[in-house]
Design a protein around this motif. Structure first.
Motif, PDB file in Angstrom:
ATOM      1  N   LYS A   1       0.152   4.363  -2.441  1.00  0.00           N
ATOM      2  CA  LYS A   1      -1.059   4.037  -3.191  1.00  0.00           C
ATOM      3  C   LYS A   1      -2.218   4.904  -2.696  1.00  0.00           C
ATOM      4  O   LYS A   1      -2.264   5.337  -1.556  1.00  0.00           O
ATOM      5  CB  LYS A   1      -1.429   2.566  -2.997  1.00  0.00           C
ATOM      6  CG  LYS A   1      -0.405   1.586  -3.544  1.00  0.00           C
ATOM      7  CD  LYS A   1      -0.949   0.839  -4.699  1.00  0.00           C
ATOM      8  CE  LYS A   1      -0.090  -0.200  -5.335  1.00  0.00           C
ATOM      9  NZ  LYS A   1       1.077  -0.704  -4.829  1.00  0.00           N
TER      10      LYS A   1
ATOM     11  N   TYR B   1       0.795  -1.225   0.000  1.00  0.00           N
ATOM     12  CA  TYR B   1       0.000   0.000   0.000  1.00  0.00           C
ATOM     13  C   TYR B   1       0.829   1.278   0.000  1.00  0.00           C
ATOM     14  O   TYR B   1       0.279   2.366  -0.092  1.00  0.00           O
ATOM     15  CB  TYR B   1      -0.975   0.004   1.180  1.00  0.00           C
ATOM     16  CG  TYR B   1      -2.101  -0.970   0.985  1.00  0.00           C
ATOM     17  CD1 TYR B   1      -3.102  -0.722   0.056  1.00  0.00           C
ATOM     18  CD2 TYR B   1      -2.154  -2.159   1.696  1.00  0.00           C
ATOM     19  CE1 TYR B   1      -4.132  -1.621  -0.152  1.00  0.00           C
ATOM     20  CE2 TYR B   1      -3.180  -3.063   1.499  1.00  0.00           C
ATOM     21  CZ  TYR B   1      -4.161  -2.785   0.577  1.00  0.00           C
ATOM     22  OH  TYR B   1      -5.179  -3.678   0.368  1.00  0.00           O
TER      23      TYR B   1
ATOM     24  N   ASN C   1      -6.397   8.599  -9.825  1.00  0.00           N
ATOM     25  CA  ASN C   1      -5.468   8.391  -8.721  1.00  0.00           C
ATOM     26  C   ASN C   1      -5.569   7.046  -8.008  1.00  0.00           C
ATOM     27  O   ASN C   1      -4.614   6.626  -7.365  1.00  0.00           O
ATOM     28  CB  ASN C   1      -5.643   9.509  -7.680  1.00  0.00           C
ATOM     29  CG  ASN C   1      -5.310  10.856  -8.254  1.00  0.00           C
ATOM     30  OD1 ASN C   1      -4.311  11.025  -8.937  1.00  0.00           O
ATOM     31  ND2 ASN C   1      -6.161  11.830  -8.001  1.00  0.00           N
ATOM     32  N   THR C   2      -6.704   6.403  -8.086  1.00  0.00           N
ATOM     33  CA  THR C   2      -6.935   5.213  -7.276  1.00  0.00           C
ATOM     34  C   THR C   2      -6.225   3.976  -7.812  1.00  0.00           C
ATOM     35  O   THR C   2      -6.266   3.691  -8.994  1.00  0.00           O
ATOM     36  CB  THR C   2      -8.448   4.930  -7.174  1.00  0.00           C
ATOM     37  OG1 THR C   2      -9.071   6.055  -6.555  1.00  0.00           O
ATOM     38  CG2 THR C   2      -8.734   3.696  -6.352  1.00  0.00           C
ATOM     39  N   SER C   3      -5.591   3.261  -6.890  1.00  0.00           N
ATOM     40  CA  SER C   3      -4.917   2.003  -7.215  1.00  0.00           C
ATOM     41  C   SER C   3      -5.691   0.799  -6.706  1.00  0.00           C
ATOM     42  O   SER C   3      -5.617  -0.276  -7.281  1.00  0.00           O
ATOM     43  CB  SER C   3      -3.532   1.972  -6.569  1.00  0.00           C
ATOM     44  OG  SER C   3      -2.779   3.085  -6.935  1.00  0.00           O
TER      45      SER C   3
END
Length: 130
Positions: free
Chosen positions: A18, A15, A111-113
């Protein structure tokens, strides 16, 4: 190494840097998930939480109340700056595009992983489609 010390663990490494998107963060499982991510993954970049307005209460206010709750007390005392990584996104999972504004939708998409979908209805006589 303490079982609860995950600061150098593989989960924390995964994480690192992220952005995470969570639906259902105001529910029981969502609160636990949010708390665990903030405690165990200090290097994560940000967490976007989808929150719908409720009883004339804005999502940011609902998020602030959630973070002031007893579950987050220890984190508030030890690492209150981690709360700066959490952003409320106004929306509703029952609406197209989750009811997000164009700007919020674009921000999350760009932006989200990782996505955690933990939103649910608490009405047990609800139509299955909902």
């Amino acid at each position: 190494m303490d079982v609860n010390d995950n600061a150098c663990g593989t989960v924390s490494q995964f994480y690192s840097e992220k952005c995470i998107f969570i639906t259902g963060a105001t529910g029981f499982m969502g609160k636990v998930l949010l708390n665990k991510l903030l405690q165990s993954c200090p290097m994560l970049e940000s967490i976007y939480v989808l929150i719908r307005p409720k009883r004339d209460e804005l999502p940011r206010v609902r998020l602030d109340k959630l973070l002031d709750g007893p579950l987050f007390k220890h984190l508030k005392e030890t690492n209150a700056s981690s709360f700066k990584k959490v952003f409320a996104i106004t929306g509703d999972i029952t609406l197209p595009r989750l009811g997000m504004s164009d700007d919020d939708f674009d921000t999350v998409i760009e932006n989200t992983s990782v996505i955690f979908h933990s939103a649910a209805t608490v009405r047990f006589d609800e139509e299955l489609r909902k």
